[in-house]
Enzyme design. Structure first.
Site, PDB file in Angstrom:
ATOM      1  N   LEU A  11      27.924  47.086  36.691  1.00  9.93           N
ATOM      2  CA  LEU A  11      28.134  45.986  37.646  1.00  9.93           C
ATOM      3  C   LEU A  11      29.548  45.857  38.210  1.00  9.93           C
ATOM      4  O   LEU A  11      29.742  45.318  39.297  1.00  9.93           O
ATOM      5  CB  LEU A  11      27.759  44.667  36.956  1.00  9.93           C
ATOM      6  CG  LEU A  11      26.323  44.599  36.423  1.00  9.93           C
ATOM      7  CD1 LEU A  11      26.123  43.330  35.600  1.00  9.93           C
ATOM      8  CD2 LEU A  11      25.323  44.678  37.556  1.00  9.93           C
ATOM      9  N   TYR A 139      22.701  42.377  20.688  1.00  8.40           N
ATOM     10  CA  TYR A 139      23.095  42.069  22.063  1.00  8.40           C
ATOM     11  C   TYR A 139      22.689  40.631  22.407  1.00  8.40           C
ATOM     12  O   TYR A 139      23.528  39.831  22.851  1.00  8.40           O
ATOM     13  CB  TYR A 139      22.407  43.065  22.986  1.00  8.40           C
ATOM     14  CG  TYR A 139      22.532  42.826  24.457  1.00  8.40           C
ATOM     15  CD1 TYR A 139      21.402  42.565  25.227  1.00  8.40           C
ATOM     16  CD2 TYR A 139      23.761  42.899  25.099  1.00  8.40           C
ATOM     17  CE1 TYR A 139      21.500  42.375  26.595  1.00  8.40           C
ATOM     18  CE2 TYR A 139      23.860  42.708  26.465  1.00  8.40           C
ATOM     19  CZ  TYR A 139      22.731  42.450  27.198  1.00  8.40           C
ATOM     20  OH  TYR A 139      22.828  42.258  28.548  1.00  8.40           O
TER      21      TYR A 139
HETATM   22  C1  VAH Z   1      19.561  45.611  29.070  1.00  7.17           C
HETATM   23  N1  VAH Z   1      20.038  45.882  31.469  1.00  7.17           N
HETATM   24  O1  VAH Z   1      18.489  46.115  29.307  1.00  7.17           O
HETATM   25  C2  VAH Z   1      20.407  45.139  30.261  1.00  7.17           C
HETATM   26  C3  VAH Z   1      20.130  43.705  30.534  1.00  7.17           C
HETATM   27  C4  VAH Z   1      18.440  42.167  31.253  1.00  7.17           C
HETATM   28  C5  VAH Z   1      18.638  43.416  30.594  1.00  7.17           C
HETATM   29  O2  VAH Z   1      20.759  42.878  29.663  1.00  7.17           O
HETATM   30  O3  VAH Z   1      19.986  45.473  27.939  1.00  7.17           O
END
Ligand code: VAH
Length: 319
Positions: A11, A139
């Site tokens: 990004l 995450y």
């Molecule tokens: C992922 N592209 O797949 C990122 C994002 C909404 C998904 O956080 O981890």
């Protein structure tokens, strides 16, 4: 002046380009811990920044008169599951450095969150802004922590913390960095090169998705929104939700011979099955006028045209 961390991910470069058009090249400083390709150097200011090195960050902020910090450094969903310790360090210790820096220097702070900040016990269709969030990835856990810490510091010390939960972002010129939605970028490259895409998700796995230019525009419009209009610090933003089969069908309107074989991989299928199917972004639309420009057909048309042009310029064959 704006400093973007993690600037060489999916990004950073695009956001810097859009911001530079509005605020001038010299006022947007891109940073990362890697050396950028020449064209990124030529685009505008780039500096080395390690979000784990507080002194380095403080020097950058003071010496460059930074007022806004856009914090893109993070390990995404799938890559984070493969390296939990590093993901925790970057996504949480790195975030704390950025939060402390923002407080110490009265910075305004944008930190992205994600559909990955929800889990199997969240309402999934749609997922609202405020609901149970028990994500099952490091995450997602780190992004919920970011949301909560940002909101706490806003209410306690007045920190201008702003956060958008991004859907999967679909981009032609940058590669995604190890997420669960990455198939939605790869399928276009495969459609125009080999004509065959092997998908690591089931054909009916529906996920919220967004064209990268809508993502950048949402971020900038949100950063510009008057404080008085914000009823939340963290907002969902949505544009569309599609399955691999639906995007494949839309691509076949342009490239009828696209073949897709489905070979779900357990880790990313399990992650995707724990995420929202659709986002409710009515608060973003109501509070600061969010409105997407790209639906599925516009996204497919734009992606195919952009990648076709890229391949032609690189002297690569195009189907
Ligand atoms: C992922 N592209 O797949 C990122 C994002 C909404 C998904 O956080 O981890």
């Amino acid at each position: 002046r704006v400093l973007i961390t993690g600037g060489l991910g999916q990004l950073g470069v695009g956001l810097a380009e859009m911001l530079r058009k509005q605020y001038g090249k010299e006022n947007i400083i891109l940073s990362d811990i890697r050396r950028p390709p020449a064209e990124v150097y030529n685009m505008g200011p780039f500096v080395y920044a390690d979000v784990l090195d507080y002194k380095n960050l403080r020097e950058l902020v003071v010496n460059n008169r930074i007022t806004w910090l856009v914090h893109y450094s993070a390990l995404l969903s799938a890559i984070g599951e493969a390296n939990v310790a590093l993901a925790r360090t970057i996504n949480i210790t790195g975030l704390h450095n950025v939060l402390d820096l923002a407080l110490e220097n009265c910075l305004r702070l944008f930190v992205p969150s994600t559909i990955g900040a929800f889990g199997p016990s969240s309402p999934r269709d749609p997922a609202p802004d405020l609901c149970i969030q028990r994500p099952r990835t490091i995450y997602g856990v780190s992004k919920v922590h970011a949301e909560l810490m940002g909101e706490y510091l806003h209410h306690k010390y007045g920190l201008d913390f702003r956060c958008l939960r991004y859907p999967g972002v679909v981009s032609a010129h940058t590669k995604p960095g190890g997420g669960t939605t990455d198939y939605a970028v790869q399928i276009f490259h495969d459609a125009l090169s080999t004509g065959h895409h092997e998908c690591y998700l089931r054909s009916n796995t529906r996920l919220p998705m967004m064209h990268i230019s809508d993502c950048h525009r949402a971020t900038i419009e949100f950063m510009q929104a008057p404080e008085s209009q914000l009823s939340l610090r963290t907002y969902n933003i949505a544009a569309m939700s599609f399955t691999p089969e639906e995007v494949a069908e839309e691509i076949r309107k342009h490239l009828p011979h696209l073949r897709v074989t489905y070979n779900p991989d357990t880790i990313r299928q399990t992650i995707a099955d724990s995420w929202p199917v659709r986002f409710d972004d009515s608060n973003a639309r109501q509070d600061w006028g969010w409105k997407p420009a790209y639906g599925l057909s516009e996204l497919v048309t734009d992606m195919l045209a952009s990648i076709r042009e890229q391949r032609t310029n690189a002297g690569l064959p195009v189907r």
